[in-house]
Design a protein around this motif. Structure first.
Motif, PDB file in Angstrom:
ATOM      1  N   GLY A   1      29.308  54.744  65.906  1.00  0.00           N
ATOM      2  CA  GLY A   1      30.028  54.172  64.768  1.00  0.00           C
ATOM      3  C   GLY A   1      29.240  52.982  64.265  1.00  0.00           C
ATOM      4  N   LYS A   2      29.890  51.826  64.200  1.00  0.00           N
ATOM      5  CA  LYS A   2      29.174  50.648  63.725  1.00  0.00           C
ATOM      6  C   LYS A   2      28.741  49.742  64.873  1.00  0.00           C
ATOM      7  CE  LYS A   2      31.447  50.469  59.235  1.00  0.00           C
ATOM      8  NZ  LYS A   2      32.352  49.681  58.396  1.00  0.00           N
ATOM      9  N   ALA A   3      29.134  50.085  66.092  1.00  0.00           N
ATOM     10  CA  ALA A   3      28.714  49.281  67.237  1.00  0.00           C
ATOM     11  C   ALA A   3      27.281  49.667  67.597  1.00  0.00           C
ATOM     12  CB  ALA A   3      29.647  49.510  68.412  1.00  0.00           C
ATOM     13  N   MET A   4      26.600  48.773  68.331  1.00  0.00           N
ATOM     14  CA  MET A   4      25.187  49.015  68.620  1.00  0.00           C
ATOM     15  C   MET A   4      24.978  50.123  69.637  1.00  0.00           C
ATOM     16  SD  MET A   4      23.045  45.566  68.619  1.00  0.00           S
ATOM     17  CE  MET A   4      24.111  44.776  67.449  1.00  0.00           C
ATOM     18  N   GLU A   5      25.954  50.285  70.544  1.00  0.00           N
ATOM     19  CA  GLU A   5      25.856  51.366  71.528  1.00  0.00           C
ATOM     20  C   GLU A   5      27.052  52.281  71.351  1.00  0.00           C
ATOM     21  OE1 GLU A   5      25.291  49.737  75.437  1.00  0.00           O
ATOM     22  OE2 GLU A   5      23.156  49.423  75.056  1.00  0.00           O
ATOM     23  N   ALA A   6      26.817  53.568  71.621  1.00  0.00           N
ATOM     24  CA  ALA A   6      27.843  54.550  71.308  1.00  0.00           C
ATOM     25  C   ALA A   6      28.821  54.787  72.456  1.00  0.00           C
ATOM     26  CB  ALA A   6      27.192  55.868  70.895  1.00  0.00           C
ATOM     27  N   GLY A   7      28.417  54.533  73.688  1.00  0.00           N
ATOM     28  CA  GLY A   7      29.311  54.794  74.817  1.00  0.00           C
ATOM     29  C   GLY A   7      29.290  56.255  75.227  1.00  0.00           C
TER      30      GLY A   7
ATOM     31  N   ILE B   1      28.896  50.347  52.225  1.00  0.00           N
ATOM     32  CA  ILE B   1      27.798  49.460  52.606  1.00  0.00           C
ATOM     33  C   ILE B   1      28.450  48.266  53.273  1.00  0.00           C
ATOM     34  CG2 ILE B   1      26.040  47.894  51.716  1.00  0.00           C
ATOM     35  CD1 ILE B   1      25.512  50.135  49.610  1.00  0.00           C
ATOM     36  N   ASP B   2      28.101  48.023  54.507  1.00  0.00           N
ATOM     37  CA  ASP B   2      28.756  46.995  55.300  1.00  0.00           C
ATOM     38  C   ASP B   2      27.683  46.037  55.821  1.00  0.00           C
ATOM     39  OD1 ASP B   2      30.046  45.464  57.155  1.00  0.00           O
ATOM     40  OD2 ASP B   2      30.981  47.131  58.236  1.00  0.00           O
ATOM     41  N   LEU B   3      27.356  45.058  55.010  1.00  0.00           N
ATOM     42  CA  LEU B   3      26.258  44.155  55.373  1.00  0.00           C
ATOM     43  C   LEU B   3      26.634  43.212  56.518  1.00  0.00           C
ATOM     44  CD1 LEU B   3      24.697  43.369  51.886  1.00  0.00           C
ATOM     45  CD2 LEU B   3      24.009  45.082  53.568  1.00  0.00           C
ATOM     46  N   GLU B   4      27.933  42.944  56.672  1.00  0.00           N
ATOM     47  CA  GLU B   4      28.363  42.113  57.804  1.00  0.00           C
ATOM     48  C   GLU B   4      27.978  42.798  59.122  1.00  0.00           C
ATOM     49  OE1 GLU B   4      30.140  39.116  58.477  1.00  0.00           O
ATOM     50  OE2 GLU B   4      29.313  38.654  56.513  1.00  0.00           O
ATOM     51  N   ASN B   5      28.096  44.100  59.141  1.00  0.00           N
ATOM     52  CA  ASN B   5      27.708  44.850  60.340  1.00  0.00           C
ATOM     53  C   ASN B   5      26.312  45.464  60.193  1.00  0.00           C
ATOM     54  OD1 ASN B   5      29.948  44.511  62.135  1.00  0.00           O
ATOM     55  ND2 ASN B   5      31.160  45.720  60.688  1.00  0.00           N
ATOM     56  N   ARG B   6      25.613  45.093  59.148  1.00  0.00           N
ATOM     57  CA  ARG B   6      24.246  45.556  58.896  1.00  0.00           C
ATOM     58  C   ARG B   6      24.126  47.077  59.009  1.00  0.00           C
ATOM     59  NH1 ARG B   6      24.059  41.593  62.367  1.00  0.00           N
ATOM     60  NH2 ARG B   6      23.170  42.792  64.074  1.00  0.00           N
ATOM     61  N   CYS B   7      24.999  47.778  58.294  1.00  0.00           N
ATOM     62  CA  CYS B   7      24.920  49.241  58.320  1.00  0.00           C
ATOM     63  C   CYS B   7      25.442  49.840  57.023  1.00  0.00           C
ATOM     64  CB  CYS B   7      25.701  49.793  59.514  1.00  0.00           C
ATOM     65  SG  CYS B   7      27.473  49.528  59.430  1.00  0.00           S
ATOM     66  N   ALA B   8      25.140  51.102  56.824  1.00  0.00           N
ATOM     67  CA  ALA B   8      25.659  51.850  55.683  1.00  0.00           C
ATOM     68  C   ALA B   8      26.175  53.184  56.189  1.00  0.00           C
ATOM     69  CB  ALA B   8      24.567  52.056  54.632  1.00  0.00           C
ATOM     70  N   VAL B   9      27.299  53.617  55.618  1.00  0.00           N
ATOM     71  CA  VAL B   9      27.874  54.908  55.992  1.00  0.00           C
ATOM     72  C   VAL B   9      27.658  55.848  54.812  1.00  0.00           C
ATOM     73  CG1 VAL B   9      29.936  56.112  56.794  1.00  0.00           C
ATOM     74  CG2 VAL B   9      29.620  53.672  57.336  1.00  0.00           C
ATOM     75  N   VAL B  10      26.978  56.956  55.046  1.00  0.00           N
ATOM     76  CA  VAL B  10      26.605  57.827  53.931  1.00  0.00           C
ATOM     77  C   VAL B  10      26.844  59.293  54.259  1.00  0.00           C
ATOM     78  CG1 VAL B  10      24.816  56.203  53.172  1.00  0.00           C
ATOM     79  CG2 VAL B  10      24.188  58.088  54.672  1.00  0.00           C
TER      80      VAL B  10
ATOM     81  N   ASN C   1      17.163  54.120  64.485  1.00  0.00           N
ATOM     82  CA  ASN C   1      17.785  53.420  63.362  1.00  0.00           C
ATOM     83  C   ASN C   1      19.144  54.002  62.980  1.00  0.00           C
ATOM     84  OD1 ASN C   1      15.699  51.333  62.236  1.00  0.00           O
ATOM     85  ND2 ASN C   1      14.520  53.121  62.837  1.00  0.00           N
ATOM     86  N   LEU C   2      19.763  54.692  63.923  1.00  0.00           N
ATOM     87  CA  LEU C   2      21.081  55.279  63.683  1.00  0.00           C
ATOM     88  C   LEU C   2      22.123  54.580  64.525  1.00  0.00           C
ATOM     89  CD1 LEU C   2      20.459  59.130  63.878  1.00  0.00           C
ATOM     90  CD2 LEU C   2      20.739  57.729  61.837  1.00  0.00           C
ATOM     91  N   LEU C   3      23.318  54.452  63.980  1.00  0.00           N
ATOM     92  CA  LEU C   3      24.422  53.905  64.769  1.00  0.00           C
ATOM     93  C   LEU C   3      25.482  54.968  65.020  1.00  0.00           C
ATOM     94  CD1 LEU C   3      24.860  50.427  63.026  1.00  0.00           C
ATOM     95  CD2 LEU C   3      23.835  50.875  65.260  1.00  0.00           C
ATOM     96  N   GLY C   4      25.684  55.835  64.048  1.00  0.00           N
ATOM     97  CA  GLY C   4      26.740  56.828  64.203  1.00  0.00           C
ATOM     98  C   GLY C   4      26.452  58.102  63.436  1.00  0.00           C
TER      99      GLY C   4
END
Lengths: 492, 393
Positions: free
Chosen positions: A189-195, A108-117, A171-174
């Protein structure tokens, strides 16, 4: 469904033995135990899979896929098995790849406002894990207690709050995806755009036809300062529908707008007594969330608009308890309707909002024609209808009648400028209706994408597309205006 | 080089079909505003779709507009503004040539997104349907005219940001969004990059619904038309909504997160956001990178990249990074950013630089192989925009 491969059926004992080597404690092959996996939430169809494999890690998923690819064994991925469209319907000659044991929240990475599950984590578990810090995961399909995030990605699941917060894809990042050959790729990944090409967008909602999700990074949102719901009663469902259009036209974007008809209201009154307006033919819930001042002024406008559209009652929640009470009956609607009739078909078309009054009255006429009761409970803000057709499978001809009724509703949705499915997916349920919405060229183009990911059509074949097309070397067979090259040659 | 200017979709399809059969290649173009974006291409022809323009259906009550790909972005915005609506992803023209205007097709194909993307998503999140010509000259459609739709593969997502490498869009259906009144901006002066980014992240994680989250160093401020006296940096947080709630939000936010913040004048605020959208600080830049990173890695990224000038947007999620001369090689930039879990794109550079360096972040082999197969699924003969994103694709 595709004809079972007899060779694979014959090799079953060897296949099971091999799978046991790959996933030592995670293979179900006993016929009695397999019965538990013979359907998903589309229970009208049942089929035991060749075997069930329950990996515990992405490496095991890769190993199983590589094996199936080598041995040309079909694979049906399954999350929690809550699909309403038969997305996880098993194949006699295919393994059912269950991801439910991969259920760890990795980070859970609140600094990057995301969770990896992991894919087997339930939708609601993500919100539960971050709610103490005032964050949440926005998509909230009604099965959120049980449904898995991997399944949500595969189906691009929606929920009640899509109007403002979007579907899973928004609502997905990666995503980590295992391809049929077993190799895994990381998209985003955790960036807003995937490239690069937006392959996450392509994979999301692909119903398990392109790959198996082995890890998901979801975007977390800060909890709004306040959420308040209002409840309006209308003398007709058409007026409730018109009110929805007026609210959108006024420039408001509510978090949710839900309509229930009298039939559904009666069903929930018996079931859980939420105290909905007794004299109304239909009711509309409008929920607004955000900053408190904005919500308060928006609710005042909603009331004005509702009254102008003929609302005969209007109330607003002033506490979380009152808000919960307004939602109580809506959330129990499917269960309550299930009490009324032995069987129920839940349709899922989406239409432009302005068509709500016309389509709803047409559905009522159809119900008379088919002589089957129908309850309407739906996401009105999105124009996403969920007519619940009641029938009794034990009564001769009822299932066929209900299915025909359902197909007619979906035809009506497409004619009204809408689509076959808003959130439940195509699966096997609406597969044969795809030509209503797509021309042969449209479907051929989609099937060529399938070939790009899975040229041997081993991943979830028989779902989404009405025909199994054959892929050819260097891309795919070119189908022009529905005409196949060399139409007399047999194709597999 | 042959220039084709079809008058309609059927003519365009015939041109593509012919090119596929003859083994020719086509650069897809609207009005040419993004010619300098991506790797330089050498094609046998140009397919100009500017004539395929005009709004087909605009239904403000449905929050949906369908229009032809060659419609000017400016015209789309004007039509929407008349009904008090806008495109929520806040696209700007991103033009390299003041004379060339952006079209909606090019805007979406390039995945253009402005400041508001941090909360309301990018072009990918607002394109809900399209019609296109594939590399064999077949016209196909995907998506629909309603937002909640999971019927078939979600090809609109793939279309946005595909830079014309897969198919030529002819019609697009986009979501519209209610337009808000004048934005209100809160400004905090003199924060370091790390402090500024930390405040932006807190703001993004708060319930105050900020729609603009930027940090501007002195070097960037000097190039803006907005007066900003002697501040070393400005960290700017934008709110949009009803006038009534602005005061409450700005006050609430300041109390909770930034006691030193001051509310900017409306004119200043409007001008700032407009100039940022147009990337004004970088109008004379020779080498500009668009860097997407996990927001918490923004300050670290800037420390490693050491740019001459930069702007932080999306609460740290997006960095515009400028080098006066070629201070950094493309390999260095890509490696640094990939290492931080993001990816960089060489947004502006000489033809020579874009020809020799990787414009888009290099991907692993399996992803590249899949990208190639997806390209082939739409364009097996390799007619469209060859090499625009990656060499050989």
């Amino acid at each position: 469904m595709p004809e079972p491969n007899k060779d694979v059926l014959r090799r079953r004992p060897a296949i099971v033995e091999q799978l046991r080597r790959l996933v030592p404690d995670g293979v179900v092959a006993d016929q009695d135990a397999l019965a538990a996996y013979d359907c998903d939430a589309l229970t009208a169809y049942r089929q035991k899979p060749l075997a069930v494999v329950l990996p515990r890690s992405a490496d095991e998923v890769s190993a199983v896929l590589a094996f199936c690819h080598r041995e040309q064994v079909r694979v049906v991925p399954r999350g929690a098995g809550t699909s309403l469209s038969g997305g996880a319907f098993p194949l006699a000659d295919g393994i059912l790849l269950g991801l439910s044991r991969m259920s760890r929240i990795l980070e859970i990475d609140l600094e990057n406002r995301c969770a990896v599950v992991e894919p087997g984590v339930t939708n609601l578990a993500i919100t539960k894990a971050v709610e103490a810090q005032d964050f949440y995961y926005a998509p909230d399909p009604s099965s959120q207690v049980a449904c898995s995030i991997g399944g949500n990605v595969a189906e691009n699941s929606g929920g009640i709050h899509c109007l403002k917060y979007g579907l899973t894809t928004n609502n997905l990042l990666g995503v980590e995806l295992a391809l049929i050959g077993g190799e895994r790729i990381r998209l985003g990944g955790k960036a807003m755009e995937a490239g690069g090409l937006d392959l996450i967008g392509l994979v999301t909602g692909s119903e398990g036809l392109l790959g198996v999700v082995t890890e998901v990074t979801v975007r977390l949102l800060p909890k709004p300062e306040i959420a308040r719901a209002s409840l309006a009663g209308f003398p007709s469902i058409e007026e409730a529908g018109r009110c929805v259009s007026s609210i959108i036209a006024s420039g408001l974007i509510p978090a949710a707008m839900e309509i229930m008809d009298r039939f559904a209201m009666d069903a929930v009154e018996t079931y859980c007594a939420p105290g909905y307006p007794r004299d109304a033919a239909a009711m509309l819930i409008v929920e607004l969330d955000g900053v408190a001042v904005d919500v308060a002024s928006a609710l005042r406008r909603v009331e004005e608009i509702a009254r102008a559209n003929g609302a005969i009652s209007f109330s607003t929640s002033n506490s979380e308890a009152e808000r919960a009470r307004i939602w109580l009956g809506r959330k129990a609607a499917f269960a309550a309707a299930g009490r009324i009739a032995p069987d129920m078909l839940c349709m899922d078309g989406t239409i432009p909002r302005r068509e709500l009054p016309r389509v709803l009255s047409r559905i009522r006429e159809m119900a008379k024609h088919y002589d089957l009761p129908v309850a309407n409970v739906f996401h009105a803000g999105d124009g996403n209808l969920h007519p619940l057709i009641m029938f009794d499978v034990m009564r001769e001809g009822d299932l066929e009648k209900a299915e025909k009724f359902g197909a007619d509703i979906l035809k009506l949705c497409v004619e009204a400028g809408g689509v076959l499915t808003g959130e439940h997916g195509v699966g096997i349920e609406k597969r044969d209706l795809m030509p209503l919405m797509f021309a042969p060229e449209d479907l051929a183009q989609q099937e060529r994408i399938k070939c790009a990911f899975d040229p041997d059509a081993l991943l979830n074949p028989g779902k989404v597309f009405p025909s199994l097309s054959a892929c050819v070397e260097g891309g795919a067979m070119h189908v022009h205006k529905g005409r196949l090259p060399f139409p007399n040659l047999p194709r597999l | 080089m042959e220039v084709f200017e079809p008058a309609n979709e059927a003519d365009a399809a015939a041109i593509v079909s012919d090119a596929a059969v003859r083994g020719r290649t086509l650069a897809i173009e609207g009005l040419g505003s993004k010619r300098g974006l991506g790797r330089p291409m050498e094609t046998t022809g140009v397919l100009k779709l500017a004539a395929l323009s005009g709004i087909i259906v605009y239904e403000p009550d449905e929050l949906v507009i369908t229009l032809r790909a060659g419609t000017k972005l400016r015209d789309v915005e004007a039509a929407l503004a008349e009904k008090n609506q806008c495109l929520a992803f806040e696209p700007a023209s991103w033009s390299f040539d003041a004379a060339a205007e952006a079209t909606i097709g090019g805007t979406v194909a390039a995945g253009v997104a402005g400041t508001r993307r941090v909360v309301l998503g990018g072009a990918r999140d607002h394109l809900i349907g399209f019609r296109a010509i594939n590399g064999q000259g077949d016209v196909f459609k995907a998506g629909g005219r309603v937002v909640k739709n999971v019927t078939g593969y979600d090809l609109p997502k793939l279309a946005a940001g595909s830079f014309g490498t897969l198919f030529a869009m002819t019609e697009l259906t986009l979501r519209c969004y209610p337009r808000t009144e004048v934005p209100t901006s809160l400004v905090v002066r003199d924060l370091s990059v790390a402090q500024g980014c930390a405040l932006l992240r807190k703001a993004a994680g708060s319930a105050w619904e900020a729609t603009g989250l930027c940090h501007l160093p002195r070097t960037a401020l000097d190039r803006l038309g907005t007066q900003s006296d002697a501040a070393q940096s400005l960290t700017v947080i934008r709110f949009e909504g009803s006038a009534e709630s602005m005061a409450a939000r700005a006050k609430g936010f300041a109390q909770a997160l930034a006691p030193d913040a001051s509310i900017a004048a409306d004119d200043w605020s409007r001008r700032l956001w407009s100039e940022l959208a147009q990337l004004k600080p970088f109008w004379n830049t020779e080498s500009l990178w668009r860097v997407s990173v996990p927001p918490a890695a923004a300050a670290r990224a800037l420390q490693l990249l050491r740019p001459e000038c930069f702007i932080v947007d999306w609460a740290g999620g997006l960095l515009w990074v400028e080098y006066g001369a070629a201070l950094r090689t493309a390999e260095e930039v890509h490696a640094t950013v990939l290492d931080l879990g993001g990816h960089a794109m060489l947004f502006r550079g000489s033809d020579e630089m874009r020809r020799t360096a990787a414009v888009f972040a290099p991907r692993d082999e399996a992803t590249m192989a899949l990208t190639r197969r997806v390209k082939q699924a739409f364009d097996p003969a390799g007619v469209f925009n060859p090499g625009r994103m990656y060499a050989g694709i």
